[in-house]
Each structure stands twice: as C-alpha cells, then as structure tokens.
Design an enzyme around this catalytic site. Sequence first.
Site, PDB file in Angstrom:
ATOM      1  N   GLY A  46      41.139  38.825  31.821  1.00  0.00           N
ATOM      2  CA  GLY A  46      42.413  39.530  31.898  1.00  0.00           C
ATOM      3  C   GLY A  46      42.293  40.756  32.779  1.00  0.00           C
ATOM      4  CD  GLN A  51      41.751  46.472  33.650  1.00  0.00           C
ATOM      5  OE1 GLN A  51      42.471  45.527  33.408  1.00  0.00           O
ATOM      6  NE2 GLN A  51      40.459  46.478  33.376  1.00  0.00           N
ATOM      7  CB  CYS A  91      37.534  46.628  29.221  1.00  0.00           C
ATOM      8  SG  CYS A  91      38.795  47.222  30.350  1.00  0.00           S
ATOM      9  CG  LEU A  92      37.094  42.734  34.205  1.00  0.00           C
ATOM     10  CD1 LEU A  92      38.036  42.052  35.193  1.00  0.00           C
ATOM     11  CD2 LEU A  92      35.675  42.203  34.365  1.00  0.00           C
ATOM     12  CG  HIS A 133      42.140  44.628  26.277  1.00  0.00           C
ATOM     13  ND1 HIS A 133      40.904  44.995  25.780  1.00  0.00           N
ATOM     14  CD2 HIS A 133      42.105  44.955  27.595  1.00  0.00           C
ATOM     15  CE1 HIS A 133      40.188  45.526  26.758  1.00  0.00           C
ATOM     16  NE2 HIS A 133      40.879  45.501  27.870  1.00  0.00           N
ATOM     17  CD  GLU A 134      43.960  42.795  30.207  1.00  0.00           C
ATOM     18  OE1 GLU A 134      44.054  43.796  30.931  1.00  0.00           O
ATOM     19  OE2 GLU A 134      42.859  42.294  29.894  1.00  0.00           O
ATOM     20  CG  HIS A 137      44.156  48.145  30.690  1.00  0.00           C
ATOM     21  ND1 HIS A 137      43.225  49.160  30.843  1.00  0.00           N
ATOM     22  CD2 HIS A 137      43.448  47.040  30.365  1.00  0.00           C
ATOM     23  CE1 HIS A 137      42.004  48.663  30.611  1.00  0.00           C
ATOM     24  NE2 HIS A 137      42.111  47.386  30.314  1.00  0.00           N
TER      25      HIS A 137
HETATM   26 NI    NI Z   1      40.615  46.039  29.900  1.00  0.00          NI
END
Ligand code: NI
Length: 167
Positions: A46, A51, A91-92, A133-134, A137
């Site tokens: 995701g 991000q 998370c990236l 989660h996304e 962000h």
């Molecule tokens: Ni994330």
Amino acid sequence: MPILPILHYPDERLHTIAKPVSVVDNAIRQLVADMAETMYAAPGIGLAATQVDVHLCVIVMDISETHDQLLALINPVILKAEGEAVRDEGCLSVPGIYEPVTRAARITVKYLDLEGKEVIQTADGLIGVCIQHEMDHLEGKVFVEYLSRLKQGRIKLKMKKRARETM
Ligand code: NI
C-alpha cells in the site's frame, strides 16, 4: 513511468493533511500509475500519495501475491467501522519496523475509482487494515504514532541512524 522517492519517518512532510481530488482526470490517473510502480518496486502492499510528497487524497494498494490486483482509492471516506483487531503493521516510510496496531476489524469505505465513479466497499482482514493505515497517511499520521512515546523515540533514533548510513 518514474519511480517516485518515498519520504521516511520522521520527515515533517509526512504530517501534511491531503486535499481531496476535485476531478479524476489523466493527471490523477498518471499519479496512480506512478504510485503503483513505486509501491511494486519497493516492494509494498500500500502507498498513500502523502508518502511521495503529493498531498492529495489518493491511495494505491495491492495485497495479492501475483501483484495484479491494483486497487486505487480516491477521496476515501470511512462510512462505518466495527469491532477491533490487532495486527502487525509495517510502512514503506518506516522501513524495517513492524509493530502491532489496534484498528477496526471491519470498515465500510466510500471512494472514487479511476473513472471518477463512486464505490462503496466493505473490507476486513488485511485489506481493511491496509485501507485504515493508508487513510491515516492522508491525515498526516504514521502508524508508529499509535505506539508508546518510548517506542517512538527508539524508532526515530533508528531511522536517523539508517538515514546517515545510507547517505
Ligand atoms: Ni504506511
């Protein structure tokens, strides 16, 4: 299509609140394509526009093992959240960190698809967690902010050390 650079925690830009997309046009579809390529290359399941330092309400996701089930959510809104579930998240933007987070077990979300059409979907399990989660962000929130201050401090140190080492 370019792979976009991903912001890393504790970059302040990750706390920017995203603006809703006014029209789903070719520029948005290109953003989705670039975000998808960035997510697959990472690799991740995701990615929120936040991000990649684009502050629009756009999310891409693909939880399939075959990487051919791309889901793009534009202007997502949670209509209903039920129950509670704990799952390890990563998370990236916080590479190498996996910690348990409590979230709603099941959500109903409304969003626009790539044609600008409204979709209402109910999601649980991994996809439900991933959407929550996304969506965080887009509101400027990173999952580690659910953890204790002590843990957050340790993660910040780790990320700073990692940034120095990869410079
Ligand atoms: Ni994330």
